[in-house]
Scaffold this active site. Structure first.
Site, PDB file in Angstrom:
ATOM      1  N   ASN A  49      42.398  31.821  35.966  1.00  0.00           N
ATOM      2  CA  ASN A  49      42.516  30.359  36.082  1.00  0.00           C
ATOM      3  C   ASN A  49      41.620  29.676  35.059  1.00  0.00           C
ATOM      4  O   ASN A  49      40.711  30.292  34.513  1.00  0.00           O
ATOM      5  CB  ASN A  49      42.023  29.913  37.459  1.00  0.00           C
ATOM      6  CG  ASN A  49      42.874  30.431  38.580  1.00  0.00           C
ATOM      7  OD1 ASN A  49      42.670  31.530  39.070  1.00  0.00           O
ATOM      8  ND2 ASN A  49      43.847  29.645  38.994  1.00  0.00           N
ATOM      9  N   CYS A  86      47.602  36.825  38.924  1.00  0.00           N
ATOM     10  CA  CYS A  86      48.441  36.921  40.120  1.00  0.00           C
ATOM     11  C   CYS A  86      49.060  38.302  40.150  1.00  0.00           C
ATOM     12  O   CYS A  86      49.711  38.710  39.194  1.00  0.00           O
ATOM     13  CB  CYS A  86      49.532  35.855  40.113  1.00  0.00           C
ATOM     14  SG  CYS A  86      50.616  35.986  41.550  1.00  0.00           S
ATOM     15  N   ARG A  97      39.494  33.547  46.059  1.00  0.00           N
ATOM     16  CA  ARG A  97      40.865  33.934  46.439  1.00  0.00           C
ATOM     17  C   ARG A  97      41.694  34.301  45.199  1.00  0.00           C
ATOM     18  O   ARG A  97      42.009  35.474  44.980  1.00  0.00           O
ATOM     19  CB  ARG A  97      41.516  32.776  47.216  1.00  0.00           C
ATOM     20  CG  ARG A  97      42.786  33.159  47.951  1.00  0.00           C
ATOM     21  CD  ARG A  97      44.021  33.221  47.079  1.00  0.00           C
ATOM     22  NE  ARG A  97      44.310  31.958  46.395  1.00  0.00           N
ATOM     23  CZ  ARG A  97      45.242  31.849  45.461  1.00  0.00           C
ATOM     24  NH1 ARG A  97      45.966  32.876  45.095  1.00  0.00           N
ATOM     25  NH2 ARG A  97      45.438  30.684  44.855  1.00  0.00           N
ATOM     26  N   ASP A  98      42.008  33.343  44.350  1.00  0.00           N
ATOM     27  CA  ASP A  98      42.878  33.635  43.200  1.00  0.00           C
ATOM     28  C   ASP A  98      42.156  34.565  42.226  1.00  0.00           C
ATOM     29  O   ASP A  98      42.769  35.443  41.610  1.00  0.00           O
ATOM     30  CB  ASP A  98      43.267  32.331  42.481  1.00  0.00           C
ATOM     31  CG  ASP A  98      44.618  32.423  41.780  1.00  0.00           C
ATOM     32  OD1 ASP A  98      45.170  33.532  41.687  1.00  0.00           O
ATOM     33  OD2 ASP A  98      45.115  31.382  41.320  1.00  0.00           O
ATOM     34  N   HIS A 118      46.595  28.366  35.006  1.00  0.00           N
ATOM     35  CA  HIS A 118      46.096  29.644  34.484  1.00  0.00           C
ATOM     36  C   HIS A 118      46.007  29.491  32.968  1.00  0.00           C
ATOM     37  O   HIS A 118      46.739  28.705  32.366  1.00  0.00           O
ATOM     38  CB  HIS A 118      47.013  30.791  34.920  1.00  0.00           C
ATOM     39  CG  HIS A 118      46.838  31.133  36.366  1.00  0.00           C
ATOM     40  ND1 HIS A 118      46.035  32.175  36.795  1.00  0.00           N
ATOM     41  CD2 HIS A 118      47.312  30.548  37.493  1.00  0.00           C
ATOM     42  CE1 HIS A 118      46.041  32.207  38.126  1.00  0.00           C
ATOM     43  NE2 HIS A 118      46.812  31.237  38.571  1.00  0.00           N
TER      44      HIS A 118
END
Ligand code: HMG
Ligand code: MG
Length: 296
Positions: free
Chosen positions: A246, A237, A15-16, A206
């Site tokens: 991250n 992001c 996801r991220d 992050h």
């Protein structure tokens, strides 16, 4: 050193990590990535987001991905859900766990959610109620908890007030997001202490300024036992340009192994997966452990 015996790794790579990729990633590659992460021993894998497809086109295939994913017993696959429309889609896709994502600052609430800070709570409330009524657990992220690219420093009491309000909605866990990676270890300890009790807290760092691992150690020493990480250090992001990836899951696993803290993940198969994914993305992983292993 006042460290826990066991840590839960909350994997956010699919996801991220993938939400910020420039190149389109085929849905079958995403499904294979998630399967490989489960094979490596990860028990919580954030799979995708049911957000507006125009806002995050990289994850516009969420409905399709859920159909293709091979869901293993004992593994949870939470997804991001911002609003009732997203919740409807998530339920139709058979999702069993969700995360909402709030902002600790006005600027990021506007940019990421098209809402004011106050309006974000109104958007999330029916989502949380519905999820709880469906028997789901709900996690909440709080972004810009350590600094904001438009507002600069974010006062600790402002973060604590927002975080407590979100937990009171019925979320089981609050993940403190250093969205742009500007936090340092002392700040981490100050913020966690200001919450009073770390039991419901997780951390989401992050690595923009190279502090993610040091910040994680500070969080563990402050009583946090759930750490977010992204395989291979993927990520960023789309609505916070200065954010890089991250904390890499491999780098976290290496540190936990060195400290003798249990986590249940195989470093070798994780490195193999991130190396495979780097091949799909056409660039090397920024993880120090993946780099070290590929050079050895
Ligand atoms: P909006 O444009 O204000 O939405 O977006 P709206 O409620 O005004 O609706 C407009 C139209 O969009 C409507 O369609 C809705 O049905 C549709 P119309 O009636 O006009 O035809 N719509 C949707 N369609 C599909 N799925 C949905 C959905 N919602 C509305 N869920 C919204 C508001 C919140 C939806 C938008 O701003 C959005 O999707 N934002 C998400 C941004 C995002 O995903 N950012 C990255 C994740 S956060 C992050 O990475 C930080 C984190 O990692 C922690 C950290 O690092 O700090 C978690
Ligand atoms: Mg993030």
């Amino acid at each position: 050193m006042n460290l826990p015996e066991q840590v839960t790794i909350y994997e956010v790579g699919p996801r991220d990590g993938l939400q910020n990729e420039k190149t389109a990633i085929p849905v079958e590659v995403k499904a294979e990535f998630i399967g490989r992460l489960a094979d490596a021993g990860l028990k919580t894998i954030e799979a995708t987001s049911f957000v507006h497809p125009k806002w995050v086109p990289q994850l516009a295939d969420a409905d399709e991905l859920l159909k293709r994913m091979d869901r293993r017993p004992g593994v949870s696959y939470p997804v991001l859900v911002p609003n009732e429309r997203g919740m409807g889609r998530a339920l139709a896709a058979g999702v069993g766990e969700i995360a909402i994502f709030a902002s600790a600052t006005e600027s990021f609430a506007q940019r990421n959610l098209n809402r004011s800070m106050d309006e974000q709570y109104a958007m999330f409330e029916p989502v949380v109620s519905r999820a709880l009524a469906e028997g789901m657990r709900v996690r909440v992220y709080l972004s810009m908890a350590f600094g904001d690219p438009w507002e600069g420093d974010v006062p600790v009491p402002q973060v604590v007030a927002a975080g407590k309000r979100l937990l009171e909605m019925g979320c089981y866990q609050l993940s403190l997001g250093d969205t742009i990676g500007v936090g340092t270890a002392g700040h981490v300890q100050e913020l966690i202490a200001a919450f009073g009790d770390p039991a419901a807290l997780a951390v989401h760092f992050h690595d923009t300024y190279g502090q993610a691992l040091a910040n994680t150690l500070a969080a563990l020493q402050s009583g946090v036992t759930t750490v977010d990480a992204s395989a291979g250090g993927l990520g960023g992001c789309p609505y916070a340009e200065s954010a890089t990836g991250n904390l890499a899951t491999e780098d976290l696993v290496w540190m936990l192994d060195g400290l003798g803290i249990r986590h249940g993940v195989s470093l070798d198969s994780l490195v193999e997966t991130s190396t495979w994914m780097a091949g799909r993305l056409g660039r090397p992983s920024p993880s120090r452990v993946v780099t070290a292993r590929s050079n050895s």
